[in-house]
Design a protein around this motif. Structure first.
Motif, PDB file in Angstrom:
ATOM      1  N   ALA A 100       0.822  -1.207   0.000  1.00  0.00           N
ATOM      2  CA  ALA A 100       0.000   0.000   0.000  1.00  0.00           C
ATOM      3  C   ALA A 100       0.857   1.258   0.000  1.00  0.00           C
ATOM      4  O   ALA A 100       0.444   2.297  -0.501  1.00  0.00           O
ATOM      5  CB  ALA A 100      -0.928  -0.007   1.214  1.00  0.00           C
ATOM      6  N   ALA A 101       2.050   1.155   0.569  1.00  0.00           N
ATOM      7  CA  ALA A 101       2.947   2.311   0.617  1.00  0.00           C
ATOM      8  C   ALA A 101       3.866   2.349  -0.601  1.00  0.00           C
ATOM      9  O   ALA A 101       4.662   3.272  -0.742  1.00  0.00           O
ATOM     10  CB  ALA A 101       3.776   2.273   1.894  1.00  0.00           C
ATOM     11  N   GLY A 102       3.764   1.348  -1.450  1.00  0.00           N
ATOM     12  CA  GLY A 102       4.560   1.341  -2.668  1.00  0.00           C
ATOM     13  C   GLY A 102       5.999   0.942  -2.467  1.00  0.00           C
ATOM     14  O   GLY A 102       6.871   1.330  -3.245  1.00  0.00           O
ATOM     15  N   VAL A 103       6.268   0.145  -1.434  1.00  0.00           N
ATOM     16  CA  VAL A 103       7.640  -0.310  -1.200  1.00  0.00           C
ATOM     17  C   VAL A 103       7.614  -1.815  -0.934  1.00  0.00           C
ATOM     18  O   VAL A 103       6.567  -2.454  -0.989  1.00  0.00           O
ATOM     19  CB  VAL A 103       8.285   0.412  -0.004  1.00  0.00           C
ATOM     20  CG1 VAL A 103       8.450   1.890  -0.302  1.00  0.00           C
ATOM     21  CG2 VAL A 103       7.486   0.187   1.257  1.00  0.00           C
ATOM     22  N   THR A 104       8.781  -2.357  -0.622  1.00  0.00           N
ATOM     23  CA  THR A 104       8.897  -3.783  -0.363  1.00  0.00           C
ATOM     24  C   THR A 104       8.776  -4.061   1.122  1.00  0.00           C
ATOM     25  O   THR A 104       8.970  -3.167   1.950  1.00  0.00           O
ATOM     26  CB  THR A 104      10.252  -4.292  -0.862  1.00  0.00           C
ATOM     27  OG1 THR A 104      10.483  -3.764  -2.145  1.00  0.00           O
ATOM     28  CG2 THR A 104      10.266  -5.803  -0.942  1.00  0.00           C
ATOM     29  N   GLU A 105       8.442  -5.301   1.438  1.00  0.00           N
ATOM     30  CA  GLU A 105       8.371  -5.693   2.836  1.00  0.00           C
ATOM     31  C   GLU A 105       9.706  -5.412   3.527  1.00  0.00           C
ATOM     32  O   GLU A 105       9.748  -4.946   4.662  1.00  0.00           O
ATOM     33  CB  GLU A 105       8.030  -7.185   2.917  1.00  0.00           C
ATOM     34  CG  GLU A 105       7.745  -7.672   4.313  1.00  0.00           C
ATOM     35  CD  GLU A 105       7.358  -9.145   4.315  1.00  0.00           C
ATOM     36  OE1 GLU A 105       7.038  -9.670   3.237  1.00  0.00           O
ATOM     37  OE2 GLU A 105       7.396  -9.764   5.396  1.00  0.00           O
ATOM     38  N   ARG A 106      10.795  -5.688   2.834  1.00  0.00           N
ATOM     39  CA  ARG A 106      12.111  -5.454   3.435  1.00  0.00           C
ATOM     40  C   ARG A 106      12.311  -3.995   3.807  1.00  0.00           C
ATOM     41  O   ARG A 106      12.905  -3.668   4.833  1.00  0.00           O
ATOM     42  CB  ARG A 106      13.214  -5.894   2.467  1.00  0.00           C
ATOM     43  CG  ARG A 106      14.580  -5.929   3.111  1.00  0.00           C
ATOM     44  CD  ARG A 106      14.586  -7.001   4.164  1.00  0.00           C
ATOM     45  NE  ARG A 106      15.852  -7.081   4.896  1.00  0.00           N
ATOM     46  CZ  ARG A 106      16.099  -6.372   5.976  1.00  0.00           C
ATOM     47  NH1 ARG A 106      15.210  -5.502   6.403  1.00  0.00           N
ATOM     48  NH2 ARG A 106      17.234  -6.544   6.617  1.00  0.00           N
ATOM     49  N   THR A 107      11.822  -3.101   2.979  1.00  0.00           N
ATOM     50  CA  THR A 107      11.963  -1.671   3.261  1.00  0.00           C
ATOM     51  C   THR A 107      11.203  -1.288   4.531  1.00  0.00           C
ATOM     52  O   THR A 107      11.651  -0.448   5.321  1.00  0.00           O
ATOM     53  CB  THR A 107      11.460  -0.840   2.067  1.00  0.00           C
ATOM     54  OG1 THR A 107      12.303  -1.099   0.949  1.00  0.00           O
ATOM     55  CG2 THR A 107      11.502   0.636   2.372  1.00  0.00           C
ATOM     56  N   PHE A 108      10.042  -1.916   4.713  1.00  0.00           N
ATOM     57  CA  PHE A 108       9.299  -1.683   5.960  1.00  0.00           C
ATOM     58  C   PHE A 108      10.202  -1.914   7.155  1.00  0.00           C
ATOM     59  O   PHE A 108      10.280  -1.083   8.062  1.00  0.00           O
ATOM     60  CB  PHE A 108       8.086  -2.616   6.020  1.00  0.00           C
ATOM     61  CG  PHE A 108       7.306  -2.526   7.307  1.00  0.00           C
ATOM     62  CD1 PHE A 108       6.187  -1.709   7.402  1.00  0.00           C
ATOM     63  CD2 PHE A 108       7.692  -3.256   8.420  1.00  0.00           C
ATOM     64  CE1 PHE A 108       5.475  -1.618   8.584  1.00  0.00           C
ATOM     65  CE2 PHE A 108       6.983  -3.171   9.597  1.00  0.00           C
ATOM     66  CZ  PHE A 108       5.884  -2.352   9.690  1.00  0.00           C
ATOM     67  N   TYR A 109      10.914  -3.032   7.144  1.00  0.00           N
ATOM     68  CA  TYR A 109      11.739  -3.386   8.300  1.00  0.00           C
ATOM     69  C   TYR A 109      13.008  -2.551   8.383  1.00  0.00           C
ATOM     70  O   TYR A 109      13.755  -2.657   9.344  1.00  0.00           O
ATOM     71  CB  TYR A 109      12.070  -4.871   8.275  1.00  0.00           C
ATOM     72  CG  TYR A 109      10.895  -5.719   8.669  1.00  0.00           C
ATOM     73  CD1 TYR A 109      10.466  -5.766   9.994  1.00  0.00           C
ATOM     74  CD2 TYR A 109      10.183  -6.438   7.725  1.00  0.00           C
ATOM     75  CE1 TYR A 109       9.385  -6.521  10.356  1.00  0.00           C
ATOM     76  CE2 TYR A 109       9.093  -7.210   8.082  1.00  0.00           C
ATOM     77  CZ  TYR A 109       8.699  -7.242   9.396  1.00  0.00           C
ATOM     78  OH  TYR A 109       7.618  -7.985   9.764  1.00  0.00           O
ATOM     79  N   ARG A 110      13.283  -1.776   7.356  1.00  0.00           N
ATOM     80  CA  ARG A 110      14.395  -0.844   7.479  1.00  0.00           C
ATOM     81  C   ARG A 110      13.951   0.438   8.182  1.00  0.00           C
ATOM     82  O   ARG A 110      14.770   1.154   8.754  1.00  0.00           O
ATOM     83  CB  ARG A 110      14.972  -0.547   6.099  1.00  0.00           C
ATOM     84  CG  ARG A 110      16.046  -1.552   5.704  1.00  0.00           C
ATOM     85  CD  ARG A 110      16.800  -1.084   4.493  1.00  0.00           C
ATOM     86  NE  ARG A 110      16.235  -1.632   3.279  1.00  0.00           N
ATOM     87  CZ  ARG A 110      16.716  -2.687   2.646  1.00  0.00           C
ATOM     88  NH1 ARG A 110      17.754  -3.316   3.118  1.00  0.00           N
ATOM     89  NH2 ARG A 110      16.154  -3.128   1.539  1.00  0.00           N
TER      90      ARG A 110
END
Lengths: 184, 184
Positions: free
Chosen positions: A36-46
């Motif tokens: 929904a934010a237009g990024v990857t799951e990995r980016t979330f955890y960054r």
DNA sequence: GGTGGTGATGTCAGTTTCTGACATGGCGCG
DNA sequence: CGCGCCATGTCAGAAACTGACATCACCACC
């Protein structure tokens, strides 16, 4: 600073809150939020150490500001209780900038123990920051803590009142509760 | 009730606490805890909804007992503040039965935000239970809440004092703090 | 004393959360 | 133009959790 679409962190925070308000916290996956934010799951955890942290924006500078504000108000002659209230008003001003956030939070956080606990922890951090500022200005340790707790209590009741009537200006409600408290 | 080696839940709680005190919370895996308790990882999740819950024994009947104890003390003529203190003493008695637990908890819980938050949540539940009992006995709502908060505050300071000198009897320290508080 | 029910546990597969390692691509700076 | 920085993408994997089914002790009942 390299960037693609700036504000990823803010988009993640908003997506986490709105999606969880719609479908519930455990029903919304981190992959969904990230998409929904237009990024990857990995980016979330960054941006966030874990899932719950997405619901609580970083507050390290807020805590510092609370401490200095309380201290300055006290240096200007206010007793600890009033100085803590002044710091609280500042915080209320920040929150009032996006009033939808506390409304959504109130629907999501209390229903999830992990979120509710983290929320209490943050409130305690705020109390600690205000008390720290007051102590640095020469206040007694327990008086400072009590002043911080009183401010937190006022904040909680102000939020409750405001949620029942969100058309009012949040900072006005805080002022009202603060003056009612000092009248005791 | 079928059973193999009774007390699996207690063994899991103790294993979780001791292992985490030794190697840290995130370094100890659920599989480790389960193995130390002589059960499977799946069994762990049948006793606790998640990893953090293993550090907080079920307290539903404790909450009910706190409510009725506070109410009965109030019915016997105690003001809300003293009634809440009476309920707190009861709780202190339970905790004092295994004094190693709070010592280990104090080393593990504050270091982990997820655990610290859950801890605050439980404290709030206890305050709520005591206040509820007092209100059921006819006390004013805010007076009841304040009495509960005061009892919690006394509990926290008593625990702090006791941890600095664990050879003392915990309930004695609680009594001491309670009388000091009522002297104000 | 057998026999069936009950409830806690074991087994296993699968999803979700979270992490480490490495690759990529835009942006500023010389 | 080239170089480096830094956010992000990709991928593999451990650990946290969940659902479905099997198993086994104990207990009640006949």
């Amino acid at each position: 600073m390299g960037r693609w679409e700036p504000g990823a962190r803010g988009r993640l925070e908003r997506a986490a809150l709105t999606l969880s308000a719609e479908q519930g916290y455990e029903a919304t996956t981190v992959a969904q939020i990230a998409a929904a934010a237009g990024v990857t799951e990995r980016t979330f955890y960054r941006h966030f150490p874990d899932k719950v942290d997405a619901f609580f924006p970083d507050n390290t500078d807020l805590l510092a500001t609370l401490a200095t504000t309380a201290r300055e108000a006290q240096d200007d002659g206010s007793p600890p209780r009033d100085a803590a209230m002044t710091a609280l008003r500042l915080f209320a001003g920040y929150v009032a900038e996006e009033p939808e956030r506390p409304l959504l939070s109130a629907r999501v956080i209390p229903a999830v123990p992990a979120l509710a606990g983290r929320d209490l922890l943050r409130q305690q951090q705020m109390v600690g920051a205000m008390a720290e500022g007051l102590v640095a200005g020469g206040a007694d340790a327990v008086a400072a803590r009590l002043a911080g707790e009183a401010a937190l209590s006022a904040w909680r009741t102000a939020l409750t009142i405001w949620r029942a009537d969100p058309d009012r200006v949040l900072t006005d409600v805080v002022d009202e509760v603060a003056s009612a408290a000092s009248a005791l």
